[in-house]
Design an enzyme around this catalytic site. Structure first.
Site, short mmCIF file in Angstrom:
data_model
loop_
_atom_site.label_atom_id
_atom_site.label_comp_id
_atom_site.label_asym_id
_atom_site.label_seq_id
_atom_site.Cartn_x
_atom_site.Cartn_y
_atom_site.Cartn_z
N ASP A 1 -2.47 -10.43 -2.56
CA ASP A 1 -3.06 -10.00 -1.29
C ASP A 1 -4.55 -9.72 -1.51
OD1 ASP A 1 -2.04 -8.70 1.57
OD2 ASP A 1 -3.79 -7.64 0.77
N HIS B 1 0.82 -1.23 0.00
CA HIS B 1 0.00 0.00 0.00
C HIS B 1 0.85 1.27 0.00
CE1 HIS B 1 -3.70 -2.20 0.47
NE2 HIS B 1 -3.30 -2.77 1.59
N ASP C 1 -4.45 -12.93 3.35
CA ASP C 1 -5.70 -12.44 3.96
C ASP C 1 -6.91 -12.79 3.10
OD1 ASP C 1 -4.55 -10.63 2.18
OD2 ASP C 1 -4.63 -8.92 3.55
N HIS D 1 -6.23 -7.27 -0.49
CA HIS D 1 -6.43 -5.84 -0.79
C HIS D 1 -5.64 -5.44 -2.04
CE1 HIS D 1 -6.73 -6.30 3.67
NE2 HIS D 1 -7.83 -5.57 3.49
#
Ligand code: SP5
Ligand code: ZN
Length: 345
Positions: free
Chosen positions: A197, A161, A286, A199
């Site tokens: 991931d 991120h 995740d 996200h």
């Protein structure tokens, strides 16, 4: 598979806003300790420490701006001088139409260089983030030099991120981008980054958005439904010379393995067409059904096939650890991806 790890991550422990209260972050030191244990039990290794506590400065400056690096290094000290608090958190951000100019005040600087309030800077954050970037660079270097055809960087804090000049999503330095730049510096002409991931890897995407030498491909939760909310749509395909070198494959909450592997096939097709010299995998687990943040429904048995699919690309590969917060599942999930990859090789 060789595992690169540093215990310097322990110096970074933060909290995050949950239900309008600050609570211990799910991004905690125990995550990587569980992963390390599971990898050793599954027979992965050897475990190596990076030779330095910081990545090569030229590589780091190809990923992040000097202004941002200076901010990260000095933010905690400036915060401590201004506040009776051991955790620097932003409270205001430059939205559309506001002046995006770096303020002198620490609260202003925190907002200027961040996009969420879940990524506090504590006394040990700079050292931990630099060590994580060094872990990623070391894994990439082993692959670039031909010492290993694949390596796993057990990075913490995670990185995908973090952009050239912003932090967020528990990320400060973009470890996957550091790995990609290390591979390019080591002689690769084309690097593909596959981000699995849960996200969207908005930081990595933004760093390489105008580049044609680094392909960014991501499978993630639809940003209309899920963090980071403001990037990751399918129509983001790159800009300038980078048009066509970003591929986003957003998936709905509730996604199970069949739909996930179907999207993975699209990712594989694009990566094969790009024909990279090396592959960087931003490995978040995740996506597991038990994850406290993620809303996909992958089962434990689904992670080895993901590793096998990555192996099918047939490229030298540097795995970079990203997210995954179910402490009772992260170790087995990562071990299964790496075993699935190794079995396919
Ligand atoms: C690397 C990575 O996976 N970063 C994810 C950052 C997600 N941050 C937003 C979390 C919002 C949900 N808050 C629930 C907190 C549970 N303790
Ligand atoms: Zn994540």
């Amino acid at each position: 598979m060789i595992v690169v790890y540093s215990d310097a991550h322990r110096a970074h422990i933060g909290r995050e806003l949950k239900d309008a209260r600050l609570e211990a972050s799910v991004e905690c030191p125990q995550r990587v300790e569980h992963i390390l244990c599971a990898l050793c039990e599954a027979g992965h290794g050897p475990v190596a420490m990076p030779p330095a506590q910081a990545p090569d400065a030229r590589v780091l400056k190809r990923v992040h701006t000097i202004g941002y690096l200076n901010f990260l290094e000095t933010a905690f000290t400036q915060w401590r001088a201004a506040h009776d608090s051991d955790e620097a958190l932003p409270v205001a951000w430059p939205a559309r139409g506001l002046r995006a100019v770096e303020p002198r005040d620490i609260d202003g600087r925190l907002g200027y260089f961040s996009f969420d309030a879940g990524t506090p800077i504590v006394a040990g954050t700079w050292q931990a983030a630099m060590a994580a970037a060094a872990v990623a660079a070391d894994a990439a270097h082993r692959v670039a030099s031909g010492e290993a055809s694949a390596a796993f960087a057990l990075c913490r804090p995670p990185g995908h991120h973090a952009g050239a000049d912003f932090l967020g999503g528990y990320c400060f330095l973009n470890n996957a981008a550091v790995a990609a730049e290390t591979l390019l510096a080591g002689g690769a002409d084309r690097v593909a980054i596959l981000d699995v991931d849960y996200h969207h890897g908005n930081g990595t995407q933004s760093i390489f958005y105008t580049r044609e030498d680094v392909l960014f491909v991501s499978l993630h939760a639809d940003p209309a439904e899920e963090y980071p909310y403001f990037a990751g749509y399918a129509d983001e395909t790159g800009a300038g010379p980078g048009v066509g070198f970003t591929l986003n494959l957003p998936l709905p909450p509730g996604t199970e393995i069949a739909a996930y592997l179907a999207a993975m096939e699209q990712a594989e097709a694009r990566i094969s067409q790009f024909a990279p010299d090396v592959l960087v995998v931003s490995l978040g687990v995740d996506t597991h059904a038990g994850d406290p943040l993620g809303r996909f429904r992958l089962a434990q048995a689904d992670f080895a096939p993901i590793g096998a699919a990555i192996s099918g690309l047939g490229r030298p590969t540097a795995f970079i650890m990203e997210g995954g917060y179910a402490l009772d599942a992260v170790g087995a999930s990562v071990a299964a991806v790496l075993s699935g990859f190794a079995d396919g090789h």
